[in-house]
Design a protein around this motif. Structure first.
Motif, PDB file in Angstrom:
ATOM      1  N   PHE A 111     -10.878  -4.038   6.746  1.00 58.58           N
ATOM      2  CA  PHE A 111     -10.669  -5.339   6.118  1.00 58.58           C
ATOM      3  C   PHE A 111     -10.845  -6.425   7.168  1.00 58.58           C
ATOM      4  CE2 PHE A 111      -6.564  -3.928   7.625  1.00 58.58           C
ATOM      5  CZ  PHE A 111      -5.915  -5.066   8.088  1.00 58.58           C
ATOM      6  N   ALA A 112     -10.943  -7.659   6.698  1.00 60.86           N
ATOM      7  CA  ALA A 112     -11.220  -8.779   7.591  1.00 60.86           C
ATOM      8  C   ALA A 112     -10.289  -9.945   7.304  1.00 60.86           C
ATOM      9  CB  ALA A 112     -12.680  -9.219   7.462  1.00 60.86           C
ATOM     10  N   ILE A 128     -14.277  -7.076   1.428  1.00 63.90           N
ATOM     11  CA  ILE A 128     -15.048  -6.244   0.499  1.00 63.90           C
ATOM     12  C   ILE A 128     -16.455  -6.019   1.045  1.00 63.90           C
ATOM     13  CG2 ILE A 128     -16.086  -6.194  -1.805  1.00 63.90           C
ATOM     14  CD1 ILE A 128     -13.532  -7.764  -2.737  1.00 63.90           C
ATOM     15  N   ALA A 129     -17.070  -7.083   1.567  1.00 64.65           N
ATOM     16  CA  ALA A 129     -18.411  -6.949   2.141  1.00 64.65           C
ATOM     17  C   ALA A 129     -18.404  -6.002   3.340  1.00 64.65           C
ATOM     18  CB  ALA A 129     -18.939  -8.314   2.542  1.00 64.65           C
ATOM     19  N   LEU A 130     -17.364  -6.083   4.160  1.00 58.85           N
ATOM     20  CA  LEU A 130     -17.245  -5.209   5.329  1.00 58.85           C
ATOM     21  C   LEU A 130     -17.161  -3.749   4.907  1.00 58.85           C
ATOM     22  CD1 LEU A 130     -16.818  -4.640   8.342  1.00 58.85           C
ATOM     23  CD2 LEU A 130     -14.395  -5.200   8.035  1.00 58.85           C
ATOM     24  N   TRP A 140       0.833  -1.207   0.000  1.00 61.90           N
ATOM     25  CA  TRP A 140       0.000   0.000   0.000  1.00 61.90           C
ATOM     26  C   TRP A 140       0.869   1.259   0.000  1.00 61.90           C
ATOM     27  CZ3 TRP A 140      -0.658   3.583   4.158  1.00 61.90           C
ATOM     28  CH2 TRP A 140      -1.674   4.532   3.959  1.00 61.90           C
ATOM     29  N   LYS A 141       1.950   1.235   0.751  1.00 57.71           N
ATOM     30  CA  LYS A 141       2.903   2.357   0.760  1.00 57.71           C
ATOM     31  C   LYS A 141       3.369   2.678  -0.661  1.00 57.71           C
ATOM     32  CE  LYS A 141       7.890   2.592   1.684  1.00 57.71           C
ATOM     33  NZ  LYS A 141       8.185   4.005   1.925  1.00 57.71           N
ATOM     34  N   SER A 142       3.742   1.646  -1.404  1.00 54.05           N
ATOM     35  CA  SER A 142       4.205   1.852  -2.784  1.00 54.05           C
ATOM     36  C   SER A 142       3.085   2.417  -3.653  1.00 54.05           C
ATOM     37  CB  SER A 142       4.715   0.540  -3.375  1.00 54.05           C
ATOM     38  OG  SER A 142       5.817   0.044  -2.640  1.00 54.05           O
ATOM     39  N   PHE A 193      -7.165  -5.916  -1.541  1.00 53.24           N
ATOM     40  CA  PHE A 193      -5.741  -6.253  -1.565  1.00 53.24           C
ATOM     41  C   PHE A 193      -5.342  -6.989  -0.284  1.00 53.24           C
ATOM     42  CE2 PHE A 193      -1.342  -4.453  -0.606  1.00 53.24           C
ATOM     43  CZ  PHE A 193      -0.673  -5.441  -1.315  1.00 53.24           C
ATOM     44  N   ALA A 194      -5.673  -6.407   0.868  1.00 51.99           N
ATOM     45  CA  ALA A 194      -5.306  -7.027   2.146  1.00 51.99           C
ATOM     46  C   ALA A 194      -5.986  -8.379   2.305  1.00 51.99           C
ATOM     47  CB  ALA A 194      -5.683  -6.096   3.300  1.00 51.99           C
TER      48      ALA A 194
END
Length: 343
Positions: free
Chosen positions: A145-146, A120-122, A49-51, A272-273
Motif C-alpha cells: 500500500f502507499a 490499488i495501483a501499486l 485487518w485483524k478483525s 482499506f489502508a
C-alpha cells in the motif's frame, strides 16, 4: 462399567478430544506495528485487518498486535525473517536494495494525492509484473500500500512555487528521491528522520519541508509554523509499504484459511489502508487550510520538477529490466491504473 456409564465416559472423552483438537488448530500470529500504538495505522488499519482475518477464518487464525513495536522501523523485514515476530509492515525505502516492484509508487511524479488510488495501483502493478517470491524471498507477501503524495511546505511568506523559490529555501527533505531531486535543482537540503523535524522547524533551521503530508504535519505539530503549501498534481513522492508474514508460519496455516486471509489482504487491504490514510490526509488539510495558503503549482513549475526526477525514474526502469521485468510497461500500467480510478 454399565452401558450408560460407558456412553457418558465416551462422550466426555470425545468432548475433551474435540476441544483439544480445536485448540491445536487455532493459530496465533504476532503482528508488529512500528508506528506508535495510537497512530491510525496501528489503532485503525492493522486492528481493522485483524478483525477481518479473525472473522474470515472463523477464529481459527488470531492476530496479536503488541502495545509497542518490538523492533526499529528499518528492521521489520529482518525481524520477521528471524522469527522475532510473525508478521509486520515495512517502509519500502528501507529495503530498496532488495525489492524493485514495491518502489514504483515512490518514484518522483508518478503518484497522486489519493492514497487509496496509489495503493490499488501499486498492488495491481506488482501482482501483474513482479514475482513476490523472488522479490521478498522467505516471507509471504500479504499486501502493498502507499501513502498520500506529498507537497511543498513553506515556513516563510514566500511559497515554494517556482524553481527560484526551491533554490532560495533551505528545505528539509525526506531521504531518498525527494532529497535527491531537490539537491539536483541546487536547493540547500537538510535530510533526516521526520521525527527530528519539529526541532528543526521550531529553531528556524529550515525554511520549509518536502516529504511528509498534512496529517504528519499536524501530528508533528508543524502546522502552526507553516505559511503555505504548494500542491502538484503528480507528487514528488509517496511512501510505499509492504505487509508480510514469515513463510514458515504461513505454511502451517491451512489452505482454506490462507485463502480467507488473502481475501481480506492483497488489493482489499491496499484499498482499506489507503482509504483510511486518504481520509486522515483530507481531514488534516481541511483543518489547516484556513490558516495557511493552499496553492496549486503551475504546469511550468511541475514540469520543471518532474524533469529533474526523470533520471531516477529511468534508473528504476533499468533496474526492473535487469530483473527481467518490462519496467517501462510496468510504469505505464501503474500510471494508467491511477488514471482509470480517477475518472
Amino acid at each position: 462399567m454399565t452401558a450408560k456409564l460407558f456412553r457418558a465416559a465416551l462422550g466426555a472423552a470425545v468432548t475433551v478430544f474435540a476441544l483439544s483438537h480445536a485448540a491445536t488448530a487455532q493459530t496465533r500470529l504476532l503482528f508488529n506495528c512500528f508506528w506508535p500504538a495510537q497512530h491510525y495505522m496501528c489503532a485503525e488499519v492493522l486492528t481493522g485487518w485483524k478483525s477481518q482475518v479473525e472473522k474470515a477464518t472463523d477464529g481459527r487464525v488470531l492476530i496479536d498486535i503488541p502495545a509497542h513495536s518490538l523492533a526499529p522501523p528499518p528492521e521489520q523485514l529482518a525481524a520477521v525473517r528471524s522469527g522475532i515476530f510473525d508478521g509486520s509492515v515495512q517502509f519500502n525505502s528501507f529495503i530498496a536494495n532488495e525489492i524493485t516492484g514495491g518502489e514504483i509508487a515512490m518514484l518522483p511524479f508518478v503518484s497522486v494525492q489519493d492514497a487509496a488510488v496509489n495503493s490499488i495501483a501499486l498492488w495491481r502493478t506488482f501482482e501483474r509484473f513482479f514475482d513476490a517470491r523472488s522479490e521478498f524471498g522467505d516471507v509471504h507477501l500479504l499486501s502493498l500500500f502507499a501513502s498520500p503524495g506529498v507537497d511543498l511546505y513553506s515556513l516563510t511568506e514566500a511559497p515554494v512555487s517556482s524553481m527560484d523559490a526551491v533554490v532560495s529555501h533551505k528545505l528539509w527533505a525526506l531521504p531518498g528521491h525527494v532529497a535527491d531531486v531537490l539537491k539536483s535543482a541546487g536547493a540547500p537540503v537538510v535530510s533526516g528522520p521526520a521525527v527530528q523535524m519539529t526541532e528543526l522547524v521550531q529553531r528556524g533551521v529550515v525554511d520549509g519541508y518536502v516529504g511528509i503530508g498534512s496529517a504528519a504535519s499536524v501530528a508533528l505539530n508543524l502546522a502552526p509554523y507553516v505559511k503555505s503549501v504548494v500542491r502538484t498534481e503528480r507528487k514528488i513522492n509517496a511512501g510505499a509499504f509492504s505487509m508480510f508474514v514469515n513463510s514458515a508460519v504461513w505454511d502451517k496455516i491451512g489452505q482454506e484459511d490462507q485463502k480467507a486471509i488473502m481475501a481480506v489482504s492483497g488489493e482489499a487491504f491496499a484499498r482499506f489502508a489507503g482509504s483510511v490514510w486518504a481520509a486522515k490526509e483530507t481531514e488534516a488539510l481541511e483543518k489547516i487550510s484556513g490558516e495557511i495558503k493552499v496553492i496549486n503549482a503551475s504546469a511550468e513549475f511541475e514540469t520543471a520538477l518532474a524533469a529533474l526526477g526523470q533520471g531516477f525514474v529511468e534508473d528504476w526502469i533499468a533496474e526492473a529490466e535487469a530483473r527481467g521485468v518490462p519496467g517501462r510497461e510496468a510504469l505505464a500500467f501503474y500510471q494508467s491504473t491511477i488514471a482509470q480510478q480517477m475518472q
